[in-house]
Design a protein around this motif. Structure first.
Motif, PDB file in Angstrom:
ATOM      1  N   MET A  49       0.785  -1.420  -0.134  1.00 30.11           N
ATOM      2  CA  MET A  49       0.004  -0.167   0.185  1.00 30.11           C
ATOM      3  C   MET A  49       1.034   1.182   0.103  1.00 30.11           C
ATOM      4  SD  MET A  49      -3.106  -0.841   2.584  1.00 30.11           S
ATOM      5  CE  MET A  49      -3.811  -2.130   2.570  1.00 30.11           C
ATOM      6  N   LEU A  50       1.964   1.254   0.779  1.00 21.61           N
ATOM      7  CA  LEU A  50       2.801   2.405   0.745  1.00 21.61           C
ATOM      8  C   LEU A  50       3.601   2.643  -0.554  1.00 21.61           C
ATOM      9  CD1 LEU A  50       4.760   2.094   4.308  1.00 21.61           C
ATOM     10  CD2 LEU A  50       2.999   3.682   3.532  1.00 21.61           C
ATOM     11  N   HIS A  51       3.622   1.416  -1.280  1.00 21.68           N
ATOM     12  CA  HIS A  51       4.424   1.452  -2.555  1.00 21.68           C
ATOM     13  C   HIS A  51       3.352   2.252  -3.611  1.00 21.68           C
ATOM     14  CE1 HIS A  51       6.261  -0.779  -6.282  1.00 21.68           C
ATOM     15  NE2 HIS A  51       6.916   0.363  -6.241  1.00 21.68           N
ATOM     16  N   ILE A  52       2.131   1.606  -3.520  1.00 22.29           N
ATOM     17  CA  ILE A  52       1.265   2.331  -4.166  1.00 22.29           C
ATOM     18  C   ILE A  52       0.874   3.877  -4.170  1.00 22.29           C
ATOM     19  CG2 ILE A  52      -1.248   2.311  -4.967  1.00 22.29           C
ATOM     20  CD1 ILE A  52      -1.249  -0.892  -4.406  1.00 22.29           C
ATOM     21  N   MET A  53       0.999   4.168  -2.745  1.00 24.47           N
ATOM     22  CA  MET A  53       0.911   5.540  -2.491  1.00 24.47           C
ATOM     23  C   MET A  53       2.027   6.435  -2.986  1.00 24.47           C
ATOM     24  SD  MET A  53      -1.202   5.621   1.020  1.00 24.47           S
ATOM     25  CE  MET A  53      -0.087   4.745   2.151  1.00 24.47           C
ATOM     26  N   SER A  54       3.201   5.778  -2.842  1.00 25.58           N
ATOM     27  CA  SER A  54       4.424   6.372  -3.286  1.00 25.58           C
ATOM     28  C   SER A  54       4.459   6.687  -4.554  1.00 25.58           C
ATOM     29  CB  SER A  54       5.597   5.835  -2.793  1.00 25.58           C
ATOM     30  OG  SER A  54       5.966   4.568  -3.756  1.00 25.58           O
ATOM     31  N   ARG A  55       3.715   6.159  -5.529  1.00 24.50           N
ATOM     32  CA  ARG A  55       3.528   6.707  -6.697  1.00 24.50           C
ATOM     33  C   ARG A  55       2.971   7.946  -7.206  1.00 24.50           C
ATOM     34  NH1 ARG A  55       1.508   0.478  -8.653  1.00 24.50           N
ATOM     35  NH2 ARG A  55       3.475  -0.597  -8.419  1.00 24.50           N
ATOM     36  N   SER A  56       2.086   8.218  -6.317  1.00 20.46           N
ATOM     37  CA  SER A  56       1.428   9.576  -6.389  1.00 20.46           C
ATOM     38  C   SER A  56       2.422  10.687  -6.012  1.00 20.46           C
ATOM     39  CB  SER A  56       0.398   9.718  -5.737  1.00 20.46           C
ATOM     40  OG  SER A  56       0.409   9.575  -4.208  1.00 20.46           O
ATOM     41  N   LEU A  57       3.551  10.396  -5.340  1.00 24.18           N
ATOM     42  CA  LEU A  57       4.398  11.519  -5.079  1.00 24.18           C
ATOM     43  C   LEU A  57       5.447  11.793  -6.335  1.00 24.18           C
ATOM     44  CD1 LEU A  57       5.907  10.013  -1.655  1.00 24.18           C
ATOM     45  CD2 LEU A  57       4.232  11.891  -2.097  1.00 24.18           C
ATOM     46  N   SER A  58       5.403  10.953  -7.309  1.00 19.09           N
ATOM     47  CA  SER A  58       6.076  11.201  -8.577  1.00 19.09           C
ATOM     48  C   SER A  58       7.563  11.669  -8.243  1.00 19.09           C
ATOM     49  CB  SER A  58       5.671  12.655  -9.292  1.00 19.09           C
ATOM     50  OG  SER A  58       4.386  12.369  -9.766  1.00 19.09           O
ATOM     51  N   ILE A  59       8.006  10.827  -7.106  1.00 20.65           N
ATOM     52  CA  ILE A  59       9.538  10.930  -6.735  1.00 20.65           C
ATOM     53  C   ILE A  59       9.826   9.350  -6.872  1.00 20.65           C
ATOM     54  CG2 ILE A  59      11.485  11.314  -4.902  1.00 20.65           C
ATOM     55  CD1 ILE A  59       9.352  13.174  -3.512  1.00 20.65           C
ATOM     56  N   GLU A  60      10.801   9.237  -8.059  1.00 20.64           N
ATOM     57  CA  GLU A  60      11.072   7.987  -8.532  1.00 20.64           C
ATOM     58  C   GLU A  60      11.891   7.337  -7.686  1.00 20.64           C
ATOM     59  OE1 GLU A  60      13.430   5.994 -12.311  1.00 20.64           O
ATOM     60  OE2 GLU A  60      12.281   7.956 -12.551  1.00 20.64           O
ATOM     61  N   ILE A  61      12.963   7.796  -6.796  1.00 18.47           N
ATOM     62  CA  ILE A  61      13.968   7.292  -5.789  1.00 18.47           C
ATOM     63  C   ILE A  61      13.026   6.609  -4.976  1.00 18.47           C
ATOM     64  CG2 ILE A  61      14.621   9.192  -4.633  1.00 18.47           C
ATOM     65  CD1 ILE A  61      17.472   7.715  -4.761  1.00 18.47           C
ATOM     66  N   VAL A  62      11.808   7.403  -4.341  1.00 19.89           N
ATOM     67  CA  VAL A  62      11.085   6.801  -2.985  1.00 19.89           C
ATOM     68  C   VAL A  62      10.506   5.743  -3.384  1.00 19.89           C
ATOM     69  CG1 VAL A  62       9.360   7.563  -1.651  1.00 19.89           C
ATOM     70  CG2 VAL A  62      11.068   9.298  -1.853  1.00 19.89           C
ATOM     71  N   GLU A  63       9.817   5.838  -4.706  1.00 17.82           N
ATOM     72  CA  GLU A  63       9.044   4.740  -5.241  1.00 17.82           C
ATOM     73  C   GLU A  63       9.667   3.345  -5.517  1.00 17.82           C
ATOM     74  OE1 GLU A  63       6.562   3.633  -9.311  1.00 17.82           O
ATOM     75  OE2 GLU A  63       6.920   5.475  -8.877  1.00 17.82           O
ATOM     76  N   ASP A  64      10.824   3.550  -6.212  1.00 16.13           N
ATOM     77  CA  ASP A  64      11.779   2.505  -6.279  1.00 16.13           C
ATOM     78  C   ASP A  64      12.443   1.701  -4.847  1.00 16.13           C
ATOM     79  OD1 ASP A  64      11.645   2.753  -8.782  1.00 16.13           O
ATOM     80  OD2 ASP A  64      13.646   3.934  -9.233  1.00 16.13           O
ATOM     81  N   PHE A  65      12.773   2.765  -4.203  1.00 11.82           N
ATOM     82  CA  PHE A  65      13.122   2.274  -2.718  1.00 11.82           C
ATOM     83  C   PHE A  65      11.965   1.431  -1.875  1.00 11.82           C
ATOM     84  CE2 PHE A  65      13.714   2.646   2.068  1.00 11.82           C
ATOM     85  CZ  PHE A  65      14.788   2.111   1.910  1.00 11.82           C
ATOM     86  N   ILE A  66      10.770   1.792  -1.823  1.00  9.46           N
ATOM     87  CA  ILE A  66       9.742   1.341  -1.437  1.00  9.46           C
ATOM     88  C   ILE A  66       9.538   0.024  -1.968  1.00  9.46           C
ATOM     89  CG2 ILE A  66       7.597   1.392  -0.665  1.00  9.46           C
ATOM     90  CD1 ILE A  66       7.610   4.197   0.035  1.00  9.46           C
ATOM     91  N   GLY A  67       9.349   0.073  -3.194  1.00  7.12           N
ATOM     92  CA  GLY A  67       9.175  -1.431  -4.037  1.00  7.12           C
ATOM     93  C   GLY A  67      10.363  -2.185  -3.841  1.00  7.12           C
ATOM     94  N   MET A  68      11.679  -1.819  -3.607  1.00  6.06           N
ATOM     95  CA  MET A  68      12.600  -2.769  -3.381  1.00  6.06           C
ATOM     96  C   MET A  68      12.486  -3.458  -1.961  1.00  6.06           C
ATOM     97  SD  MET A  68      16.658  -2.190  -3.172  1.00  6.06           S
ATOM     98  CE  MET A  68      16.672  -1.024  -1.576  1.00  6.06           C
ATOM     99  N   VAL A  69      12.144  -2.569  -0.869  1.00  8.26           N
ATOM    100  CA  VAL A  69      11.767  -3.108   0.253  1.00  8.26           C
ATOM    101  C   VAL A  69      10.472  -3.946   0.330  1.00  8.26           C
ATOM    102  CG1 VAL A  69      10.674  -2.248   2.657  1.00  8.26           C
ATOM    103  CG2 VAL A  69      12.463  -0.918   1.735  1.00  8.26           C
ATOM    104  N   GLU A  70       9.567  -3.764  -0.473  1.00  2.00           N
ATOM    105  CA  GLU A  70       8.239  -4.554  -0.407  1.00  2.00           C
ATOM    106  C   GLU A  70       8.816  -5.756  -1.084  1.00  2.00           C
ATOM    107  OE1 GLU A  70       4.424  -5.432  -3.016  1.00  2.00           O
ATOM    108  OE2 GLU A  70       5.548  -3.526  -3.537  1.00  2.00           O
ATOM    109  N   ASP A  71       9.254  -6.038  -2.210  1.00  2.00           N
ATOM    110  CA  ASP A  71       9.796  -7.118  -2.841  1.00  2.00           C
ATOM    111  C   ASP A  71      11.037  -8.046  -1.859  1.00  2.00           C
ATOM    112  OD1 ASP A  71       7.888  -6.833  -4.877  1.00  2.00           O
ATOM    113  OD2 ASP A  71       9.481  -5.867  -6.276  1.00  2.00           O
ATOM    114  N   GLY A  72      11.703  -7.186  -1.813  1.00  3.18           N
ATOM    115  CA  GLY A  72      13.000  -7.859  -0.774  1.00  3.18           C
ATOM    116  C   GLY A  72      12.385  -8.394   0.473  1.00  3.18           C
ATOM    117  N   GLY A  73      11.539  -7.626   1.142  1.00  5.68           N
ATOM    118  CA  GLY A  73      10.827  -8.358   2.339  1.00  5.68           C
ATOM    119  C   GLY A  73      10.115  -9.613   2.066  1.00  5.68           C
ATOM    120  N   GLU A  74       9.454  -9.676   1.181  1.00  4.82           N
ATOM    121  CA  GLU A  74       8.694 -10.633   0.767  1.00  4.82           C
ATOM    122  C   GLU A  74       9.455 -11.974   0.511  1.00  4.82           C
ATOM    123  OE1 GLU A  74       6.189  -9.426  -2.372  1.00  4.82           O
ATOM    124  OE2 GLU A  74       4.529  -8.699  -1.319  1.00  4.82           O
ATOM    125  N   HIS A  75      10.616 -11.800  -0.439  1.00  7.36           N
ATOM    126  CA  HIS A  75      11.480 -12.916  -0.968  1.00  7.36           C
ATOM    127  C   HIS A  75      12.183 -13.260   0.716  1.00  7.36           C
ATOM    128  CE1 HIS A  75      11.143 -11.287  -5.163  1.00  7.36           C
ATOM    129  NE2 HIS A  75      10.714 -12.599  -4.959  1.00  7.36           N
TER     130      HIS A  75
END
Length: 115
Positions: A49-75
């Motif tokens: 959910m945070l990753h989806i919300m970060s897309r609205s910020l239009s800050i690519e590095i934040v979106e990429d970081f949260i996406g990495m935390v999400e995927d890395g945490g799941e794995h």
């Protein structure tokens, strides 16, 4: 999100059944599995959910970081869960014997198939 919740409830139900009809060692393992399932839900639902919300910020590095935390945490959680189940199987006397029996049956079948 609904699929994630349904899958989590399915696995919680299976763990609860195993917990109900098991001894103290298996109950402890079930508690660990429930904890890891909640960690997986945290990364798969809350961080998603945070990753989806970060897309609205239009800050690519934040979106990429949260996406990495999400995927890395799941794995990471799924890897620990797989390791934990394998370790349970390896350290239990019955699991170790089942594996040895399986290998001996498989090797004898392979020998019988040779011309």
């Amino acid at each position: 999100m609904v699929i994630s919740i349904l899958a989590s409830l399915f696995f919680l139900f299976l763990i609860a059944i195993a917990y109900r009809f098991s001894d103290s060692i298996a109950r402890q393992a079930s508690r660990y599995m429930i904890g890891m399932l909640f960690m997986l839900a945290f990364f798969g639902i809350i961080i998603d959910m945070l990753h989806i919300m970060s897309r609205s910020l239009s800050i690519e590095i934040v979106e990429d970081f949260i996406g990495m935390v999400e995927d890395g945490g799941e794995h990471l959680v799924m890897s620990v869960m797989a390791w934990f189940v394998f370790l349970l199987f390896e350290t239990s006397p019955s699991g170790n014997q089942m594996f040895k029996d399986y290998l001996s049956k498989k090797s004898s079948r392979m020998e019988n198939k040779r011309p």
